[in-house]
Design a protein around this motif. Structure first.
Motif, PDB file in Angstrom:
ATOM      1  N   GLN A 153       0.818  -1.209   0.000  1.00  9.88           N
ATOM      2  CA  GLN A 153       0.000   0.000   0.000  1.00  9.88           C
ATOM      3  C   GLN A 153       0.852   1.259   0.000  1.00  9.88           C
ATOM      4  N   THR A 154       2.082   1.148   0.495  1.00 14.74           N
ATOM      5  CA  THR A 154       2.948   2.318   0.515  1.00 14.74           C
ATOM      6  C   THR A 154       3.336   2.753  -0.894  1.00 14.74           C
ATOM      7  N   ALA A 155       3.337   1.825  -1.847  1.00 10.20           N
ATOM      8  CA  ALA A 155       3.645   2.181  -3.240  1.00 10.20           C
ATOM      9  C   ALA A 155       2.541   3.061  -3.819  1.00 10.20           C
ATOM     10  N   LYS A 156       1.304   2.818  -3.391  1.00  9.69           N
ATOM     11  CA  LYS A 156       0.173   3.583  -3.914  1.00  9.69           C
ATOM     12  C   LYS A 156       0.144   5.002  -3.351  1.00  9.69           C
ATOM     13  N   GLN A 157       0.490   5.147  -2.081  1.00  7.73           N
ATOM     14  CA  GLN A 157       0.379   6.464  -1.463  1.00  7.73           C
ATOM     15  C   GLN A 157       1.646   7.291  -1.583  1.00  7.73           C
ATOM     16  N   GLY A 158       2.785   6.643  -1.885  1.00  5.21           N
ATOM     17  CA  GLY A 158       4.025   7.378  -2.062  1.00  5.21           C
ATOM     18  C   GLY A 158       4.732   7.659  -0.752  1.00  5.21           C
ATOM     19  N   VAL A 159       5.995   8.076  -0.853  1.00  4.96           N
ATOM     20  CA  VAL A 159       6.821   8.277   0.333  1.00  4.96           C
ATOM     21  C   VAL A 159       6.275   9.391   1.217  1.00  4.96           C
ATOM     22  N   THR A 160       5.849  10.497   0.629  1.00  3.21           N
ATOM     23  CA  THR A 160       5.383  11.627   1.450  1.00  3.21           C
ATOM     24  C   THR A 160       4.224  11.228   2.337  1.00  3.21           C
ATOM     25  N   GLU A 161       3.214  10.593   1.764  1.00  2.00           N
ATOM     26  CA  GLU A 161       2.043  10.219   2.566  1.00  2.00           C
ATOM     27  C   GLU A 161       2.372   9.088   3.537  1.00  2.00           C
ATOM     28  N   THR A 162       3.289   8.209   3.168  1.00  2.00           N
ATOM     29  CA  THR A 162       3.703   7.155   4.089  1.00  2.00           C
ATOM     30  C   THR A 162       4.398   7.759   5.304  1.00  2.00           C
ATOM     31  N   VAL A 163       5.316   8.689   5.062  1.00  2.00           N
ATOM     32  CA  VAL A 163       6.001   9.341   6.183  1.00  2.00           C
ATOM     33  C   VAL A 163       5.021  10.172   6.997  1.00  2.00           C
ATOM     34  N   ARG A 164       4.070  10.823   6.329  1.00  4.21           N
ATOM     35  CA  ARG A 164       3.078  11.631   7.048  1.00  4.21           C
ATOM     36  C   ARG A 164       2.236  10.761   7.986  1.00  4.21           C
ATOM     37  N   ALA A 165       2.051   9.509   7.612  1.00  2.00           N
ATOM     38  CA  ALA A 165       1.261   8.576   8.435  1.00  2.00           C
ATOM     39  C   ALA A 165       2.150   7.787   9.389  1.00  2.00           C
ATOM     40  N   TRP A 166       3.270   8.331   9.769  1.00  5.53           N
ATOM     41  CA  TRP A 166       4.267   7.594  10.550  1.00  5.53           C
ATOM     42  C   TRP A 166       3.702   7.042  11.844  1.00  5.53           C
ATOM     43  N   ARG A 167       2.799   7.772  12.501  1.00  8.59           N
ATOM     44  CA  ARG A 167       2.263   7.290  13.785  1.00  8.59           C
ATOM     45  C   ARG A 167       1.512   5.968  13.614  1.00  8.59           C
ATOM     46  N   GLN A 168       0.821   5.821  12.491  1.00  6.92           N
ATOM     47  CA  GLN A 168       0.102   4.574  12.220  1.00  6.92           C
ATOM     48  C   GLN A 168       1.056   3.387  12.211  1.00  6.92           C
ATOM     49  N   TYR A 169       2.177   3.533  11.556  1.00  9.34           N
ATOM     50  CA  TYR A 169       3.149   2.439  11.488  1.00  9.34           C
ATOM     51  C   TYR A 169       3.895   2.283  12.809  1.00  9.34           C
ATOM     52  N   TYR A 170       4.167   3.385  13.443  1.00  4.06           N
ATOM     53  CA  TYR A 170       4.887   3.367  14.710  1.00  4.06           C
ATOM     54  C   TYR A 170       4.104   2.619  15.787  1.00  4.06           C
ATOM     55  N   LEU A 171       2.787   2.804  15.794  1.00 10.37           N
ATOM     56  CA  LEU A 171       1.949   2.205  16.837  1.00 10.37           C
ATOM     57  C   LEU A 171       1.471   0.793  16.499  1.00 10.37           C
ATOM     58  N   ALA A 172       1.707   0.343  15.281  1.00 13.00           N
ATOM     59  CA  ALA A 172       1.150  -0.938  14.831  1.00 13.00           C
ATOM     60  C   ALA A 172       1.691  -2.127  15.603  1.00 13.00           C
ATOM     61  N   ASP A 173       2.962  -2.083  15.997  1.00  9.02           N
ATOM     62  CA  ASP A 173       3.586  -3.221  16.673  1.00  9.02           C
ATOM     63  C   ASP A 173       4.537  -2.699  17.742  1.00  9.02           C
ATOM     64  N   PRO A 174       4.118  -2.705  19.014  1.00  7.18           N
ATOM     65  CA  PRO A 174       4.983  -2.186  20.079  1.00  7.18           C
ATOM     66  C   PRO A 174       6.302  -2.941  20.222  1.00  7.18           C
ATOM     67  N   SER A 175       6.374  -4.168  19.722  1.00  2.22           N
ATOM     68  CA  SER A 175       7.615  -4.929  19.844  1.00  2.22           C
ATOM     69  C   SER A 175       8.657  -4.512  18.805  1.00  2.22           C
ATOM     70  N   LEU A 176       8.211  -3.867  17.730  1.00  9.74           N
ATOM     71  CA  LEU A 176       9.128  -3.360  16.707  1.00  9.74           C
ATOM     72  C   LEU A 176       8.559  -2.052  16.177  1.00  9.74           C
ATOM     73  N   ARG A 177       9.046  -0.956  16.719  1.00  5.82           N
ATOM     74  CA  ARG A 177       8.594   0.363  16.290  1.00  5.82           C
ATOM     75  C   ARG A 177       9.180   0.666  14.910  1.00  5.82           C
ATOM     76  N   VAL A 178       8.333   1.092  13.983  1.00  5.05           N
ATOM     77  CA  VAL A 178       8.762   1.350  12.615  1.00  5.05           C
ATOM     78  C   VAL A 178       8.610   2.835  12.294  1.00  5.05           C
ATOM     79  N   TYR A 179       9.671   3.414  11.766  1.00  3.28           N
ATOM     80  CA  TYR A 179       9.654   4.799  11.298  1.00  3.28           C
ATOM     81  C   TYR A 179       9.891   4.829   9.790  1.00  3.28           C
ATOM     82  N   PRO A 180       8.903   5.241   8.994  1.00  2.00           N
ATOM     83  CA  PRO A 180       9.172   5.501   7.580  1.00  2.00           C
ATOM     84  C   PRO A 180       9.832   6.869   7.442  1.00  2.00           C
ATOM     85  N   LEU A 181      10.924   6.920   6.694  1.00  2.00           N
ATOM     86  CA  LEU A 181      11.676   8.166   6.543  1.00  2.00           C
ATOM     87  C   LEU A 181      11.914   8.455   5.064  1.00  2.00           C
ATOM     88  N   PRO A 182      12.030   9.739   4.703  1.00  2.00           N
ATOM     89  CA  PRO A 182      12.508  10.065   3.362  1.00  2.00           C
ATOM     90  C   PRO A 182      14.005   9.786   3.284  1.00  2.00           C
TER      91      PRO A 182
END
Length: 215
Positions: A153-182
């Motif tokens: 799904q990140t391919a459809k929304q692009g890097v900017t929108e993926t990074v803008r939605a960082w909290r969604q990915y960050y909170l998805a799995d407390p055992s592995l926090r994920v940060y999308p970055l440019p």
């Protein structure tokens, strides 16, 4: 031998990493397209104790020449984003650096880097991440890494929108926090100017998490 595979069904971690560093598939037996022109030089930084992983794109020309990941202007900016010293950044007991393509893929006719070779993710990446039990924080840099680690799904929304939605990915799995970055390249200077929320919102939390893990 038509392809390169680990030396045994369940190699030791040290042997497995040695196999990666000696891989020549893209040059000698490419699965896709033409053989990679640069001489293979897989560049990764990894250990099984690493708690932070930087999933990047592929080495550039300067990194290819030095053999040291992010040994360029992009690396300087990335370390500033993370709020850490060179010493901590290059401490493989703490930080793993695993690009989507382990080797410098070569250049296009316009002088820009070719995309990461697809062979790395098919042959090595899943097996490698399965051998890293202590990861707590994952930084996905750019669209290639974000698609592989975070879903198509990140391919459809692009890097900017993926990074803008960082909290969604960050909170998805407390055992592995994920940060999308440019990408921290100077090519993204305009992006950073146009998206000041990135430095205001994302970087303070990122730096806090990193401090708590490597203190």
């Amino acid at each position: 031998m038509s392809d390169f595979l680990p030396n045994s069904d369940d190699p030791s971690f040290e042997q497995f990493i040695s196999d990666i560093r000696n891989c020549r598939v893209c040059h000698d037996h490419p699965r896709y397209g033409q053989p990679m022109e640069p001489e293979p030089r897989p560049i990764i930084q990894v250990s099984q104790t690493a708690c932070i992983c930087i999933a990047s794109q592929a080495p550039g020309t300067r990194v290819y020449q030095s053999g040291k990941p992010f040994n360029d202007a992009s690396g300087v900016r990335l370390r500033q984003w993370m709020g850490i010293s060179d010493e901590d950044f290059y401490d493989d007991s703490k930080i793993a650096i695993i690009p989507m393509g382990f080797c410098f893929p070569g250049l296009r006719s316009d002088g820009s880097d070719l995309p990461p070779r697809r062979e790395c993710k098919e042959i090595w990446r899943s097996q490698l991440f399965a051998r890293l039990p202590n990861l707590k924080l994952l930084l996905t840099i750019g669209g290639y890494a974000q698609r592989w680690h975070m879903g198509p799904q990140t391919a459809k929304q692009g890097v900017t929108e993926t990074v803008r939605a960082w909290r969604q990915y960050y909170l998805a799995d407390p055992s592995l926090r994920v940060y999308p970055l440019p990408h921290p390249s100077w090519h993204n200077n305009r992006w950073l100017t146009q998206n000041v929320w990135f430095e205001d919102e994302v970087l303070p939390q990122l730096r806090s998490d990193i401090r708590s893990l490597i203190a």
